[in-house]
Design a protein around this motif. Structure first.
Motif, PDB file in Angstrom:
ATOM      1  N   THR A  46      37.236  36.845  51.180  1.00 23.99           N
ATOM      2  CA  THR A  46      37.558  35.615  51.899  1.00 23.99           C
ATOM      3  C   THR A  46      36.517  35.371  52.992  1.00 23.99           C
ATOM      4  O   THR A  46      35.658  36.216  53.239  1.00 23.99           O
ATOM      5  CB  THR A  46      38.984  35.741  52.492  1.00 23.99           C
ATOM      6  OG1 THR A  46      39.331  34.519  53.109  1.00 23.99           O
ATOM      7  CG2 THR A  46      39.093  36.861  53.512  1.00 23.99           C
ATOM      8  N   GLY A  47      36.576  34.190  53.600  1.00 26.32           N
ATOM      9  CA  GLY A  47      35.691  33.908  54.729  1.00 26.32           C
ATOM     10  C   GLY A  47      34.418  33.166  54.371  1.00 26.32           C
ATOM     11  O   GLY A  47      33.416  33.284  55.063  1.00 26.32           O
ATOM     12  N   PHE A  48      34.446  32.382  53.270  1.00 29.73           N
ATOM     13  CA  PHE A  48      33.268  31.580  52.896  1.00 29.73           C
ATOM     14  C   PHE A  48      33.747  30.404  52.037  1.00 29.73           C
ATOM     15  O   PHE A  48      34.857  30.435  51.492  1.00 29.73           O
ATOM     16  CB  PHE A  48      32.255  32.437  52.114  1.00 29.73           C
ATOM     17  CG  PHE A  48      32.841  33.131  50.910  1.00 29.73           C
ATOM     18  CD1 PHE A  48      32.801  32.550  49.652  1.00 29.73           C
ATOM     19  CD2 PHE A  48      33.462  34.369  51.040  1.00 29.73           C
ATOM     20  CE1 PHE A  48      33.351  33.189  48.550  1.00 29.73           C
ATOM     21  CE2 PHE A  48      34.021  35.019  49.948  1.00 29.73           C
ATOM     22  CZ  PHE A  48      33.967  34.419  48.691  1.00 29.73           C
ATOM     23  N   ALA A  49      32.900  29.397  51.923  1.00 31.48           N
ATOM     24  CA  ALA A  49      33.262  28.216  51.139  1.00 31.48           C
ATOM     25  C   ALA A  49      33.474  28.606  49.677  1.00 31.48           C
ATOM     26  O   ALA A  49      32.646  29.298  49.087  1.00 31.48           O
ATOM     27  CB  ALA A  49      32.157  27.172  51.245  1.00 31.48           C
ATOM     28  N   GLY A  50      34.580  28.199  49.107  1.00 30.26           N
ATOM     29  CA  GLY A  50      34.849  28.489  47.699  1.00 30.26           C
ATOM     30  C   GLY A  50      35.541  29.814  47.465  1.00 30.26           C
ATOM     31  O   GLY A  50      35.763  30.218  46.325  1.00 30.26           O
ATOM     32  N   ALA A  51      35.936  30.494  48.538  1.00 29.35           N
ATOM     33  CA  ALA A  51      36.570  31.818  48.402  1.00 29.35           C
ATOM     34  C   ALA A  51      37.889  31.733  47.635  1.00 29.35           C
ATOM     35  O   ALA A  51      38.323  32.719  47.026  1.00 29.35           O
ATOM     36  CB  ALA A  51      36.799  32.442  49.773  1.00 29.35           C
ATOM     37  N   GLU A  52      38.487  30.554  47.632  1.00 27.34           N
ATOM     38  CA  GLU A  52      39.769  30.408  46.944  1.00 27.34           C
ATOM     39  C   GLU A  52      39.638  30.598  45.430  1.00 27.34           C
ATOM     40  O   GLU A  52      40.635  30.784  44.735  1.00 27.34           O
ATOM     41  CB  GLU A  52      40.396  29.029  47.261  1.00 27.34           C
ATOM     42  CG  GLU A  52      39.722  27.824  46.608  1.00 27.34           C
ATOM     43  CD  GLU A  52      38.467  27.333  47.345  1.00 27.34           C
ATOM     44  OE1 GLU A  52      38.043  27.997  48.319  1.00 27.34           O
ATOM     45  OE2 GLU A  52      37.908  26.304  46.926  1.00 27.34           O
ATOM     46  N   THR A  53      38.420  30.602  44.911  1.00 27.66           N
ATOM     47  CA  THR A  53      38.248  30.771  43.469  1.00 27.66           C
ATOM     48  C   THR A  53      38.228  32.253  43.061  1.00 27.66           C
ATOM     49  O   THR A  53      38.283  32.568  41.873  1.00 27.66           O
ATOM     50  CB  THR A  53      36.921  30.126  42.990  1.00 27.66           C
ATOM     51  OG1 THR A  53      35.827  30.812  43.621  1.00 27.66           O
ATOM     52  CG2 THR A  53      36.863  28.645  43.334  1.00 27.66           C
ATOM     53  N   ALA A  54      38.155  33.144  44.035  1.00 33.15           N
ATOM     54  CA  ALA A  54      37.983  34.579  43.714  1.00 33.15           C
ATOM     55  C   ALA A  54      39.101  35.117  42.832  1.00 33.15           C
ATOM     56  O   ALA A  54      38.857  35.828  41.851  1.00 33.15           O
ATOM     57  CB  ALA A  54      37.885  35.400  45.001  1.00 33.15           C
ATOM     58  N   GLY A  55      40.346  34.771  43.169  1.00 33.67           N
ATOM     59  CA  GLY A  55      41.480  35.253  42.389  1.00 33.67           C
ATOM     60  C   GLY A  55      41.490  34.668  40.987  1.00 33.67           C
ATOM     61  O   GLY A  55      41.661  35.388  39.996  1.00 33.67           O
ATOM     62  N   LYS A  56      41.262  33.371  40.885  1.00 35.14           N
ATOM     63  CA  LYS A  56      41.285  32.697  39.577  1.00 35.14           C
ATOM     64  C   LYS A  56      40.194  33.239  38.654  1.00 35.14           C
ATOM     65  O   LYS A  56      40.361  33.295  37.436  1.00 35.14           O
ATOM     66  CB  LYS A  56      41.083  31.188  39.749  1.00 35.14           C
ATOM     67  CG  LYS A  56      42.304  30.493  40.310  1.00 35.14           C
ATOM     68  CD  LYS A  56      42.030  29.002  40.497  1.00 35.14           C
ATOM     69  CE  LYS A  56      43.123  28.392  41.356  1.00 35.14           C
ATOM     70  NZ  LYS A  56      42.668  27.256  42.138  1.00 35.14           N
ATOM     71  N   LEU A  57      39.089  33.609  39.227  1.00 34.21           N
ATOM     72  CA  LEU A  57      37.977  34.115  38.411  1.00 34.21           C
ATOM     73  C   LEU A  57      38.078  35.616  38.154  1.00 34.21           C
ATOM     74  O   LEU A  57      37.227  36.182  37.483  1.00 34.21           O
ATOM     75  CB  LEU A  57      36.647  33.809  39.100  1.00 34.21           C
ATOM     76  CG  LEU A  57      36.238  32.336  39.038  1.00 34.21           C
ATOM     77  CD1 LEU A  57      35.138  32.039  40.033  1.00 34.21           C
ATOM     78  CD2 LEU A  57      35.783  31.979  37.626  1.00 34.21           C
TER      79      LEU A  57
END
Ligand SMILES: [Zn+2]
Length: 268
Positions: A242-253
């Protein structure tokens, strides 16, 4: 590959000691570097690496486990690796040189904030990817992340955080098909393992289904990186990315399972 025998031995170069007495000396001076590369931070117990370290939240310039790589091995000044990695690389460099192969480090340790800068520049479009501003051409966050991930790691997931990984000679696979590049790559394929190095992003096939595309330039010092990978997989969860633009995609990917774990089995 089992490199565990190396953990408890001193990997220092000739004349250097394992006591850490040279710890604060700069390694920059080329004429002196062979006597100053000291290995004094090898993990001797499980659970050695902190969660913060594993996701790159440290400063390699002030962390005593790291040293500045002597300029003769590099394409530019100011690159750092863990001391053990430098000591092993120097041995490999010397052996390669004797056979007419010139290894050059073009990228080494990148911490979280450095990786965040690279990632966000691509995410926000200030750095073009394949000539395109992705913030304008790909609105879907997961699709945008997937394109960046073809060659760049998400902050917090990069092996370049660990001080064990480096890029050699060129960031283009095509270079390694040229006469000079081919000679270098063939030498590494044949000899790097003897010095503890492995190519984590090997060609994708049935043994490596997920993760980054092949990177013939990226080499990892396995006696350490295999320990770090193991600890990473135990301690880091998607919510830590977390802590950067687009971090919300980490789980989905499924970033940890597919990308961090998606390496050449020989490099585990
Ligand atoms: Zn790399």
């Amino acid at each position: 590959m089992n490199f565990s025998f190396l953990f408890f031995s001193c990997l220092a170069l000739p004349v250097a000691s394992c006591t850490g007495e040279n710890e604060n000396k700069q390694l920059r001076s080329e004429e002196k570097n062979n006597t100053q590369l000291v290995v004094n931070s090898v993990p001797e117990k499980e659970n050695f690496f902190s969660q913060e370290y594993l996701i790159g939240k440290f400063n390699q310039k002030t962390d005593s486990s790291f040293a500045l790589i002597p300029l003769k091995y590099c394409s530019k000044e100011g690159m750092y690796l863990r001391k053990e990695t430098i000591a092993a690389f120097v041995k490999m460099y010397d052996a390669a040189k004797k056979e007419g192969v010139n290894l050059k480090i073009i990228s080494a340790t990148r911490n979280f904030s450095e990786q965040k800068s690279i990632w966000e520049a691509k995410w926000n479009g200030s750095r073009l990817v394949n000539g395109k501003n992705l913030s304008q051409t790909i609105k879907d966050p997961v699709e945008r992340a997937k394109i960046i991930l073809r060659y760049s790691s998400m902050p917090g997931t990069s092996r370049h955080h660990w001080g064990t990984d480096m890029d050699l000679n060129s960031l283009e696979n095509s270079y390694f098909n040229s006469a000079e590049g081919k000679k270098i790559y063939e030498w590494l394929k044949k000899n790097a393992a003897a010095f503890g190095f492995c190519q984590p992003y090997s060609m994708k096939n049935e043994t490596r289904l997920n993760g980054y595309e092949e990177e013939k330039w990226h080499w990892s010092y396995i006696p350490l990186s295999s320990v770090i990978l193991k600890e990473y997989l135990q301690k880091i969860k998607p919510e830590n990315i977390t802590g950067f633009a687009g971090a919300e995609t980490a789980g989905k990917l499924n970033i940890i399972e597919h990308y961090v774990k998606g390496v050449n089995p020989e490099c585990r």
